[in-house]
Structures are given as C-alpha cells and as structure tokens.
Scaffold this motif. Structure first.
Motif, PDB file in Angstrom:
ATOM      1  N   THR A  14       0.814  -1.134  -0.108  1.00  0.00           N
ATOM      2  CA  THR A  14       0.183  -0.061  -0.093  1.00  0.00           C
ATOM      3  C   THR A  14       1.018   1.163  -0.089  1.00  0.00           C
ATOM      4  OG1 THR A  14      -1.804   1.290   1.018  1.00  0.00           O
ATOM      5  CG2 THR A  14      -0.320  -0.152   2.507  1.00  0.00           C
ATOM      6  N   TRP A  15       0.569   2.288  -0.374  1.00  0.00           N
ATOM      7  CA  TRP A  15       1.066   3.588  -0.687  1.00  0.00           C
ATOM      8  C   TRP A  15       0.297   4.658  -0.425  1.00  0.00           C
ATOM      9  CZ3 TRP A  15       0.624   7.350  -4.527  1.00  0.00           C
ATOM     10  CH2 TRP A  15      -0.200   7.006  -5.437  1.00  0.00           C
ATOM     11  N   GLU A  16       1.200   6.008  -0.316  1.00  0.00           N
ATOM     12  CA  GLU A  16       0.603   6.968  -0.125  1.00  0.00           C
ATOM     13  C   GLU A  16       1.670   8.288  -0.725  1.00  0.00           C
ATOM     14  OE1 GLU A  16      -2.081   8.642   1.244  1.00  0.00           O
ATOM     15  OE2 GLU A  16      -2.848   6.444   1.656  1.00  0.00           O
ATOM     16  N   GLY A  17       0.921   9.325  -1.226  1.00  0.00           N
ATOM     17  CA  GLY A  17       1.769  10.383  -1.813  1.00  0.00           C
ATOM     18  C   GLY A  17       1.601  11.633  -0.941  1.00  0.00           C
ATOM     19  N   ILE A  18       2.587  12.097  -0.375  1.00  0.00           N
ATOM     20  CA  ILE A  18       2.690  13.196   0.526  1.00  0.00           C
ATOM     21  C   ILE A  18       3.311  14.441   0.297  1.00  0.00           C
ATOM     22  CG2 ILE A  18       3.013  13.572   2.989  1.00  0.00           C
ATOM     23  CD1 ILE A  18       3.021  10.728   3.741  1.00  0.00           C
ATOM     24  N   ARG A  19       2.879  15.911   0.447  1.00  0.00           N
ATOM     25  CA  ARG A  19       3.530  16.847   0.046  1.00  0.00           C
ATOM     26  C   ARG A  19       4.181  17.470   1.200  1.00  0.00           C
ATOM     27  NH1 ARG A  19       5.328  18.925  -4.119  1.00  0.00           N
ATOM     28  NH2 ARG A  19       4.560  18.232  -6.207  1.00  0.00           N
ATOM     29  N   VAL A  20       5.337  18.422   1.174  1.00  0.00           N
ATOM     30  CA  VAL A  20       5.786  19.237   1.970  1.00  0.00           C
ATOM     31  C   VAL A  20       5.826  20.729   1.513  1.00  0.00           C
ATOM     32  CG1 VAL A  20       8.202  19.472   3.348  1.00  0.00           C
ATOM     33  CG2 VAL A  20       7.533  17.393   2.643  1.00  0.00           C
ATOM     34  N   VAL A  66      14.416  11.159   6.932  1.00  0.00           N
ATOM     35  CA  VAL A  66      14.618  11.207   5.469  1.00  0.00           C
ATOM     36  C   VAL A  66      14.992  12.684   4.937  1.00  0.00           C
ATOM     37  CG1 VAL A  66      12.692  10.367   4.351  1.00  0.00           C
ATOM     38  CG2 VAL A  66      14.689   9.828   3.259  1.00  0.00           C
ATOM     39  N   LEU A  67      13.508  13.304   5.181  1.00  0.00           N
ATOM     40  CA  LEU A  67      13.666  14.777   4.977  1.00  0.00           C
ATOM     41  C   LEU A  67      14.716  15.508   5.582  1.00  0.00           C
ATOM     42  CD1 LEU A  67       9.638  15.395   5.355  1.00  0.00           C
ATOM     43  CD2 LEU A  67      10.936  15.220   3.166  1.00  0.00           C
ATOM     44  N   HIS A  92       7.893  15.960  -2.532  1.00  0.00           N
ATOM     45  CA  HIS A  92       6.895  15.400  -2.507  1.00  0.00           C
ATOM     46  C   HIS A  92       7.684  13.813  -2.317  1.00  0.00           C
ATOM     47  CE1 HIS A  92       4.413  11.928  -4.578  1.00  0.00           C
ATOM     48  NE2 HIS A  92       3.522  12.821  -4.156  1.00  0.00           N
ATOM     49  N   MET A  93       6.831  13.119  -1.562  1.00  0.00           N
ATOM     50  CA  MET A  93       7.258  11.826  -1.034  1.00  0.00           C
ATOM     51  C   MET A  93       6.438  10.592  -1.488  1.00  0.00           C
ATOM     52  SD  MET A  93       8.335  12.412   3.099  1.00  0.00           S
ATOM     53  CE  MET A  93       6.784  13.219   3.176  1.00  0.00           C
ATOM     54  N   ILE A 108      10.627   4.887   1.762  1.00  0.00           N
ATOM     55  CA  ILE A 108      10.188   6.482   1.553  1.00  0.00           C
ATOM     56  C   ILE A 108      11.154   7.107   0.462  1.00  0.00           C
ATOM     57  CG2 ILE A 108       9.713   8.479   2.589  1.00  0.00           C
ATOM     58  CD1 ILE A 108       9.592   7.144   5.591  1.00  0.00           C
ATOM     59  N   LEU A 109      10.454   7.357  -0.383  1.00  0.00           N
ATOM     60  CA  LEU A 109      11.135   8.078  -1.683  1.00  0.00           C
ATOM     61  C   LEU A 109      10.897   9.594  -1.782  1.00  0.00           C
ATOM     62  CD1 LEU A 109      12.934   8.221  -4.302  1.00  0.00           C
ATOM     63  CD2 LEU A 109      11.048   7.122  -5.499  1.00  0.00           C
ATOM     64  N   PRO A 110      11.567  10.493  -1.278  1.00  0.00           N
ATOM     65  CA  PRO A 110      11.454  12.007  -1.427  1.00  0.00           C
ATOM     66  C   PRO A 110      12.113  12.348  -2.582  1.00  0.00           C
ATOM     67  CG  PRO A 110      13.057  11.315   0.153  1.00  0.00           C
ATOM     68  CD  PRO A 110      12.911  10.162  -0.381  1.00  0.00           C
ATOM     69  N   GLU A 111      11.497  13.409  -3.208  1.00  0.00           N
ATOM     70  CA  GLU A 111      11.967  14.175  -4.406  1.00  0.00           C
ATOM     71  C   GLU A 111      11.872  15.578  -4.400  1.00  0.00           C
ATOM     72  OE1 GLU A 111      12.000  11.564  -8.448  1.00  0.00           O
ATOM     73  OE2 GLU A 111      10.198  11.283  -7.452  1.00  0.00           O
ATOM     74  N   TRP A 112      12.396  16.429  -4.831  1.00  0.00           N
ATOM     75  CA  TRP A 112      12.301  17.732  -5.277  1.00  0.00           C
ATOM     76  C   TRP A 112      11.221  17.721  -6.363  1.00  0.00           C
ATOM     77  CZ3 TRP A 112      14.285  20.723  -1.460  1.00  0.00           C
ATOM     78  CH2 TRP A 112      15.191  20.169  -0.655  1.00  0.00           C
TER      79      TRP A 112
END
Length: 652
Positions: free
Chosen positions: A362-368, A408-409, A419-420, A447-451
């Motif tokens: 299962t997964w989620e997309g999360i914003r900072v 990780v952030l 975005h993660m 957890i894969l964070p990207e700019w």
C-alpha cells in the motif's frame, strides 16, 4: 622491452610481506600461496628452469617500483616522448598499502629505493617535463571474478577465496586514497572507474572513452595484440594469462575482416557457466557492496537510461540525482528496526519482497510545504487502514513511520517543494510464493522523497490546463472485485490507461466503472462545475460574496467513491468549497455531464488542482476558450491559502 608498460611492480614486495608474516615457505596465515614464490623472491630462474630466455624476467623482479618508474620515464624522455609519453603501471588492488597516494611513489622501505625517486625528480626537472598521475580502477562483477578465481587459476593460489587474497574490497580503499583529503571526485578529476564487462561488451567504445579521459590518442590497433607472452609480462604470467595469450584481439566486427575470429577475446559470460560454491559466499557478500558503489561511478552507469523522459533530461530537478531514500523493516519484541537512509542509486529491496512478488503493498503520496507535511495524519490514517484491510502483520508503528519520514526529509534538507512516495509492503518472504504465511520478516517501509514542484513535467500545467481522453478498455473495479478504497500497489489498472493517454498525447485517461459512470482518472479524482440559472446566496458576509464573484450559481460535482479512491485532496476541496458557499454534490456522474460541464478539474496530492480544458476532443465550457474557469481558479487559490495558513492541517 616496451618502455611504457610495467606489470605489477609491487607484486614481489607484497608477496615477501605476506610470506614473512606466516613464516612458512610459500604460504602464510591468510592461506596465500604461489608455486613460483621462492624464485620470484630470489629474483632468479627457478631450479627446474623455465628456459634461458625467461631469466631476465625473474631478474627484473628485483627492481623496486620506483626504479621501474624511473627507467620508464628515462626511456620516454630519451626517445623524444617527454611531452606525450605514458607510463602504464598495472597493479592489483591488494597491493595498495604499498603505494603512497600523496606522493605517488612507493611507500618507504629499507635500502636505497628512495634514490630512484630522487633521480627521477632530477631527470624531470632537467628535462622540463611534468609527471602527471591518473588512477584507473578496473572493476569486475564479483560473481564473475570469484567464478573464474576458482577455475584454471585455482591451482596457482591454492583455491583460497579469502577476501584479502581476492582483493575486491581493497578497491574502496584505493578509491578513497586516490581522491585525496577532499573526497571530491569532480574536483580531483584523477580517478577513472571502468567496468571490465563494459570493455568486453563494447571494446572500441570503451577504449575510445578511456583514451579521451586520459588525454591519449585512440588507435584501432589497441583492439589487437600479438598472441603469446609480451615483454611487459612478469615471470608469473604463464600461470595466470592462459586465455589472453591464446587470443589476439577483441571480438570486434571490423578489427580485421580477413582475419579469423577464432583467436579473438570473447566476453567471459558468453563462454562459461560456473557454479559458485558455498565457500565463496563470504568473499562474495563482502565484495558486492564495494563493487556496487564503484559501479555507480562508471560512465556506463551514468548512461544506463535507454529512453529519454518527457523533459529531455533524467532529472527535472538536478538535486534528485543524489537524493537519499529510506528502506527498512519494523522493530519487534525480539529485534530492532533495520531502517536505513541510503543514496537512491544504492537503494534496493529483496527480490523476495511481496511488492516484487505480487504488487502486495500500500502507498501514499505526501507533500511538504514550508517545512510542514500537509495532511500527514490523514495520509497515515489511510495507509494503516489499507494495511489493515490487506491483513498485514508485524507492521511498522505509526511513530516508526513518522520518525522515518522526518529523518529522511532532514537528511535531504527538504522543507519546501518536495513530494514523498511512501510505500508499505507486506514484507520479505523466505521463499517465492503468493502465500502471506511466508512473510516472516515484517513489513518493508520505503520512503522516496524528491524535489518536485506542483507544476512541471512530472505533474501538470495548473494554469493552461490539460486534455483528457476516456480509457477504452480498463474499467474501475467495484468493491465486489477489488475495493479501490484500499490504496494498493496493484497499479496495472492505472498504467494501461496512462499508456493509452500517452499515445493520444493527452495528460491522463478518464476511467469509467463497470456501468459506464465516471470514476476518476488513472491518477487523480475528477470534479466538474455546473451553473444553475436559478441560484441564491446564503446570506453570508460581503467578503464571501466578493470571493465568489463570477461563481454565482456554481455547483461542484464529483463522482462517489464507489469505484475510486476517496482522495485526501478531493476531501479538502469539498470542504473548502462548502466553506465558500459553493454547493457540492457527490453522486454518480455520467461522461456526457463532463463533456457539457462549465468547468472540469482534477485533484491529487502531487499536482493539487489542475484545470481540464478538453475531454475526448470536446472543449470544456461554453466560451470555447480552452482556459481554466473562475471556480477552478478560486479553489486553486483557496487551497494554496489553506496550505499556508491552516497550520493545524500540517505536521511540522
């Protein structure tokens, strides 16, 4: 003798050091042995003899490293090649402790070896020639290396697989020392890493690239050589170089069309299948991490992409090339968690992980935004609800997931425009199977964070809007087949419609349910705006009326969540619209209603609110203007304002 090539000039000293430690003739406490050890150390022809013509090879071994460098430099200068000459010194990585990377000479030893360094320096000064050093690391897949290590050469080294003998792990030490104190490869510019498999697969291209990096002119003659021994070979070469001596060149189509290829050197993997026995596993496990890191430094790794992404470059934001990710298992009463933060190109999960075996995750997309994670609690609620529905066991705790996110952030320095992609899998299995009973290690958290900006190549154009088409074959499944309220990783229902949209040059595909009603797109939720001719206000303040200027009579409609994921951004937009006094409807919606709508937009965490200006070739809206509507723009601005001001919706 070829003046520019020297074969392992530190070999004799290394062997003397190893044998001296063990105290035995030709062996030591590392199990290192060589059948030629005694004559090599004496620098004299073996008692059994190898032919008078080889006696000079054994005597040459008495020369120390510094003397050989001096003699090579002297030969080049006297031959008029002081400006463009090259001295090639082949070494084994395990000899590296005998080389001083600061001075680029042999480490100090007893005797007068240092005089050769002084003589070379004087010669260079008198000749006004500069000696420049470059380090070339030739790496090889440990699996292939160890397989051949126990092949023909096994009798030479006594079938000893000790890592100190194999030497792959020493390459990391060589790389670190060659870089120098700054550890900045780009700044130092004197370390080149090349994979032997690249040379074997594409010899011409590899050598051309290598020569360019070294500042040496490439010649096709480099692809060929005379079969048999060479003058630069050491006396020990006949024990090691069987295959090379039998060959006369690389297997390249146009090396010499008239010459038979039977003596060409082929890629070893195309020739042999070898068994790796359990006694090799310790060396293999220790060697693979070193190889994996060094392989990321090769040019072939940098060019590994075989297609060009839409932006024309691999990374829309260059910082994403070196982003750090999190991978790990949870803690249990008997074991601590194994979560680690590692560079993206070194991250991996087991091929036995359930996400690989069956998309079981299962997964989620999360914003900072502004140092805060928007709607973190909502996303984690949905993540754990999905995990519960999927029957995951030995799951990460909420605090473990939250801690990993912030770790990780922080490691990436991400506080804005990030975005993660957060994935929770059922975990690693002990054997390949669909059966969850074999998931014995606990869940895997990735957890894969990207700019990633809200508007860009990987998202959408939130000003001009996008075009959609209707998916032709895939339909959104009802709860009776697969409940879309579970945010699962079985994404083929999304990928196939996206491919259809790509072929149609549209942003996404609209997906219908089994009865033909609109569910969502392959990536986002859908809204339409309809104008009611008979409208009334609710008597709210003038401020609200000003905000709603141009939005009078608007009704915001979105499909029910019967056949789609009830998105968090979708819920937020519904809440904000009601606050603004915009009437909302959540019901079954037909495709024709979207065709004839005044406005259409999509919602999602990654792209926020995106206007839709065309569906299946039909322009949205009655003005035929292909632009975003006033209600869409109002909700876009209200959403951004909420992100900035409603801090209780975010987690810092």
């Amino acid at each position: 003798e070829t003046p520019t090539a020297r074969g392992e000039p530190l070999y004799r000293r290394w062997l003397r050091e190893k044998i001296g430690r063990g105290g035995g003739a030709g062996t030591n406490n590392y199990g290192i042995s060589r059948p030629y050890a005694e004559p090599l150390l004496r620098g004299a022809t073996p008692a059994e003899g190898t032919g008078e013509d080889d006696s000079w090879r054994w005597e040459r071994e008495r020369q120390c490293f510094d003397e050989r460098v001096y003699r090579s430099v002297k030969a080049l200068i006297e031959g008029g090649r002081g400006d463009d000459g090259c001295v090639f010194l082949k070494q084994m990585a395990k000899f590296s402790h005998l080389f001083d990377f600061e001075t680029n000479w042999e480490t100090e030893i007893e005797g007068d070896a240092s005089r050769w360094k002084d003589r070379c320096s004087q010669l260079l000064s008198e000749s006004e020639v500069e000696l420049r050093h470059r380090h070339l690391l030739l790496i090889r897949d440990p699996m292939s290396c160890l397989g051949s290590w126990m092949g023909k050469s096994g009798d030479v080294h006594g079938n000893n697989p000790h890592p100190d003998e194999v030497g792959i792990t020493h390459l990391l030490d060589v790389y670190a020392k060659a870089l120098g104190p700054s550890m900045n490869r780009e700044e130092e510019g004197n370390v080149i890493v090349i994979d032997s498999d690249d040379v074997a697969a594409s010899p011409r291209e590899s050598l051309q690239e290598l020569c360019a990096a070294l500042g040496i002119k490439y010649h096709d003659s480099m692809l060929k050589w005379q079969a048999g021994p060479h003058k630069c070979d050491g006396p020990w070469a006949k024990w090691w170089y069987h295959d090379v001596w039998e060959s006369s060149g690389w297997d390249v189509e146009d090396v010499d069309a008239k010459e038979s290829k039977k003596n060409c050197f082929h890629h070893p993997r195309t020739q042999r299948y070898r068994t790796v026995t359990p006694d090799l596993f310790p060396a293999l496990r220790m060697s693979i991490p070193a190889f994996n890191f060094l392989q990321t430094l090769t040019s072939s790794h940098q060019r590994r992409a075989v297609m060009t992404p839409p932006s024309g470059r691999l990374y829309e934001d260059p910082r994403n090339e070196h982003v750090l990710v999190f991978v790990g298992t949870p803690s249990t009463p008997t074991r601590r968690g194994t979560g680690r933060i590692i560079p993206r190109d070194m991250a991996a999960i087991s091929p036995f992980d359930s996400s690989v075996q069956g998309g079981d995750a299962t997964w989620e997309g999360i914003r900072v935004y502004n140092g805060r994670i928007f709607h973190l609690d909502h996303h984690l609620d949905r993540l754990f609800r999905s995990a519960k529905a999927l029957g995951f066991e030995n799951v990460h705790t909420r605090s473990e997931v939250t801690e990993a996110i912030f770790r990780v952030l922080a490691a990436n320095g991400m506080r804005e425009g990030a975005h993660m992609r957060l994935t929770l899998t059922r975990g690693e299995k002990c054997t390949s199977s669909m059966n969850p009973l074999f998931n014995v290690y606990g869940t895997t958290l990735i957890i894969l964070p990207e700019w990633k900006p809200t508007e860009g190549v990987t998202t959408y154009d939130n000003r001009k809007g996008v075009s959609l088409i209707t998916a032709g074959t895939c339909r959104r499944s009802p709860p009776s087949t697969l409940d879309n309220k579970i945010h699962h990783n079985n994404m083929i229902q999304n990928i196939l419609p996206k491919m259809q949209a790509n072929l149609a040059r549209a942003a996404d595909s609209i997906m219908l349910d089994l009865e033909g009603f609109v569910a969502e797109t392959n990536a986002t939720n859908l809204f339409l705006v309809r104008r009611d001719r008979q409208h009334h206000t609710d008597g709210d303040s003038a401020d609200k009326e000003n905000k709603l200027s141009g939005c009078e009579g608007a009704v915001l409609v979105t499909p029910t969540a019967d056949a789609c994921l009830p998105g968090i951004t979708r819920d937020t937009v519904l809440f904000l619209a009601r606050e603004l006094g915009i009437k909302t409807e959540v019901r079954r919606v037909s495709l024709s209603e979207f065709y004839s709508a005044d406005e259409v937009f999509t919602t999602g965490t990654m792209g926020e609110l995106t206007p839709v200006t065309m569906i299946d070739g039909r322009v949205i809206g009655w003005e035929n203007m292909m632009k975003r509507g006033v209600v869409t723009e109002l909700l876009q601005n209200t959403y951004k304002e909420a992100v900035e001001t409603r801090l209780h919706w975010s987690t810092e």
